[in-house]
Design a protein around this motif. Structure first.
Motif, PDB file in Angstrom:
ATOM      1  N   SER A 103      -9.063 -41.811  37.379  1.00  0.00           N
ATOM      2  CA  SER A 103     -10.107 -41.452  38.336  1.00  0.00           C
ATOM      3  C   SER A 103      -9.503 -41.353  39.726  1.00  0.00           C
ATOM      4  CB  SER A 103     -11.217 -42.505  38.313  1.00  0.00           C
ATOM      5  OG  SER A 103     -12.345 -42.068  39.020  1.00  0.00           O
TER       6      SER A 103
ATOM      7  N   GLN B 177     -21.021 -44.610  35.110  1.00  0.00           N
ATOM      8  CA  GLN B 177     -20.429 -43.683  36.073  1.00  0.00           C
ATOM      9  C   GLN B 177     -19.871 -44.425  37.283  1.00  0.00           C
ATOM     10  OE1 GLN B 177     -23.031 -41.299  38.686  1.00  0.00           O
ATOM     11  NE2 GLN B 177     -22.000 -39.476  37.889  1.00  0.00           N
TER      12      GLN B 177
ATOM     13  N   ARG C  32     -16.572 -46.287  36.863  1.00  0.00           N
ATOM     14  CA  ARG C  32     -15.411 -45.409  36.966  1.00  0.00           C
ATOM     15  C   ARG C  32     -15.080 -45.131  38.434  1.00  0.00           C
ATOM     16  NH1 ARG C  32     -17.508 -41.584  34.510  1.00  0.00           N
ATOM     17  NH2 ARG C  32     -17.858 -40.016  36.134  1.00  0.00           N
TER      18      ARG C  32
ATOM     19  N   SER D 212     -13.639 -48.243  40.372  1.00  0.00           N
ATOM     20  CA  SER D 212     -12.346 -48.749  39.902  1.00  0.00           C
ATOM     21  C   SER D 212     -11.179 -48.313  40.774  1.00  0.00           C
ATOM     22  CB  SER D 212     -12.098 -48.301  38.454  1.00  0.00           C
ATOM     23  OG  SER D 212     -11.952 -46.887  38.377  1.00  0.00           O
TER      24      SER D 212
ATOM     25  N   ASN E 246     -15.744 -54.486  35.608  1.00  0.00           N
ATOM     26  CA  ASN E 246     -14.435 -53.853  35.672  1.00  0.00           C
ATOM     27  C   ASN E 246     -13.291 -54.851  35.523  1.00  0.00           C
ATOM     28  OD1 ASN E 246     -15.572 -51.369  35.931  1.00  0.00           O
ATOM     29  ND2 ASN E 246     -14.958 -51.024  38.050  1.00  0.00           N
TER      30      ASN E 246
ATOM     31  N   PRO F  59     -13.136 -49.265  32.677  1.00  0.00           N
ATOM     32  CA  PRO F  59     -14.192 -48.247  32.535  1.00  0.00           C
ATOM     33  C   PRO F  59     -13.661 -47.007  31.834  1.00  0.00           C
ATOM     34  CG  PRO F  59     -13.327 -48.228  34.767  1.00  0.00           C
ATOM     35  CD  PRO F  59     -12.665 -49.398  34.065  1.00  0.00           C
ATOM     36  N   LYS F  60     -14.590 -46.198  31.298  1.00  0.00           N
ATOM     37  CA  LYS F  60     -14.236 -44.924  30.686  1.00  0.00           C
ATOM     38  C   LYS F  60     -14.070 -43.879  31.780  1.00  0.00           C
ATOM     39  CE  LYS F  60     -16.660 -45.837  26.341  1.00  0.00           C
ATOM     40  NZ  LYS F  60     -17.718 -45.379  25.413  1.00  0.00           N
ATOM     41  N   TYR F  61     -13.234 -42.861  31.499  1.00  0.00           N
ATOM     42  CA  TYR F  61     -12.905 -41.895  32.531  1.00  0.00           C
ATOM     43  C   TYR F  61     -13.363 -40.488  32.183  1.00  0.00           C
ATOM     44  CZ  TYR F  61     -10.320 -45.678  34.622  1.00  0.00           C
ATOM     45  OH  TYR F  61     -10.000 -46.872  35.189  1.00  0.00           O
TER      46      TYR F  61
END
Length: 371
Positions: free
Chosen positions: A227, A267, A270, A273, A362, A367-369
């Motif tokens: 990110s 969201q 991400r 982070s 976190n 987190p997912k990206y």
């Protein structure tokens, strides 16, 4: 009683810190009056939009970019290995618009899930030095978006920060919560930019020069971080002399906000982070702002419950809230978010709690990206 007196003194110090932040820091945006800029810019521009599985959004929003009132611009559409009809939609637009260029990105294992790789290819493919970014799910709110953003460039400016709003939804508390977070972030990064310490921008509405991009080696320093294609680049490249903000309402973009608290939370995990990779002075200022905000509400609630020196407590709370309402009110007017002010205390408490929850989440898990 001695402990309560100490807590009260600490509370007073916290309020003074908050007043300082709202007057001196955030006031830099609230009281900001835009300087005269180039009213009729004719500098060539490359508008860059990176899309992954955005078939419907492209159909809905690309026409708003195509129909901009600007003489010399191209549109670079980046297809990041989509599995739907994104590429086909891009090709359909390109057939009827000669100023559209398509960059079709094939997967590379080393950069899987990293938006910075396709963006880099798009920037390299752009034929103009000024590149203006927005997302596939965003639309300019006026046909003068390009003109207003580009008008802020001059011989010294290489980065322009814009405002990426979210579309208002009637009778939706979640929509107000999301827009308040966006408003708060904008007040922060616009204010610090005006203070000579620009630290972030949003990819929904951001412009810079290819010269600056390659001067700092693009995303190389943080390519390993999936990110942060917008804020980490600005954090690395922006200075007090090369950055301007654009807050003309015609320069805004808007997009549809998340419709569930869970999806918004994911969201924001991400987005947040990347903050740990900011410059140290930025982290100190942002950290002090958040901690003092958190302490204000914790101590205010505690002291009201204990009802120790109630007149002093209420006076301090009132003092702080006057400044908060004043600064937020002027800033919200600039960014067309005035409807949020009536719910300010509730929205502020929600934001503090959610940011704390995001921070803790976190730490526990990554987190997912990018899709």
């Amino acid at each position: 009683m001695l402990i309560l007196d100490i807590i009260l003194y600490v509370f007073a110090v916290v309020v003074l810190i908050q007043v300082f932040f709202y007057l001196y820091v955030f006031g830099k945006f609230a009281f900001y009056k835009p300087t005269n800029n180039n009213k009729s810019p004719n500098t060539p521009v490359s508008v860059i939009i990176c899309a992954k599985n955005e078939t419907e959004n492209l159909k809905a929003f690309i026409p708003y970019v195509i129909n901009q009132e600007y003489q010399n611009f191209e549109i670079v559409l980046i297809n990041d290995f989509s599995s739907d009809d994104t590429l086909e939609v891009m090709e359909e637009f390109a057939l009827i618009n000669q100023n559209i260029k398509i960059v079709n990105v094939e997967p590379v294992e080393a950069f899987w899930g990293n938006k910075k790789y396709p963006l880099t290819l798009g920037i390299k493919a752009a034929k103009h030095n000024i590149v203006l970014f927005t997302d596939a799910d965003c639309k300019p709110i006026s046909k003068y978006w390009i003109k207003e953003m580009i008008s802020k460039f001059n011989s010294e400016t290489s980065i322009v920060l814009g405002y990426g709003a979210y579309t208002k939804v009637k009778n939706s508390l979640l929509n107000k919560l999301i827009r308040f977070e966006t408003l708060t972030a904008a007040i922060s990064y616009f204010s610090l930019a005006n203070l000579g310490m620009p630290y972030m921008g949003v990819g929904r509405n951001l412009a810079y020069t290819k010269t600056k991009f390659f001067e700092v080696n693009g995303f190389t320093k943080h390519m390993n971080i999936r990110s942060g294609d917008d804020d980490l680049f600005v954090n690395a490249a922006a200075t007090n002399s090369n950055t301007q903000i654009s807050i003309a309402k015609e320069s805004f973009t808007t997009s549809i906000a998340k419709t569930s608290l869970k999806s918004w939370f994911v969201q924001k995990r991400r987005h947040v982070s990347t903050a740990k990779h900011y410059r140290l002075n930025h982290k100190i200022i942002l950290g002090l702002s958040y901690i003092s905000n958190l302490l204000f509400w914790v101590l205010a609630i505690l002291l009201v419950i204990l009802w120790h020196f109630p007149m002093a407590i209420l006076s301090l709370i009132l003092l702080r809230m006057i400044f908060v309402y004043f600064i937020y009110g002027k800033s919200a007017k600039k960014l067309n978010e005035k409807d949020l002010i009536i719910l300010l205390p509730f929205l502020e408490i929600f934001l503090i709690v959610s940011q704390l929850a995001i921070f803790i989440s976190n730490i526990i898990s990554k987190p997912k990206y990018w899709k």
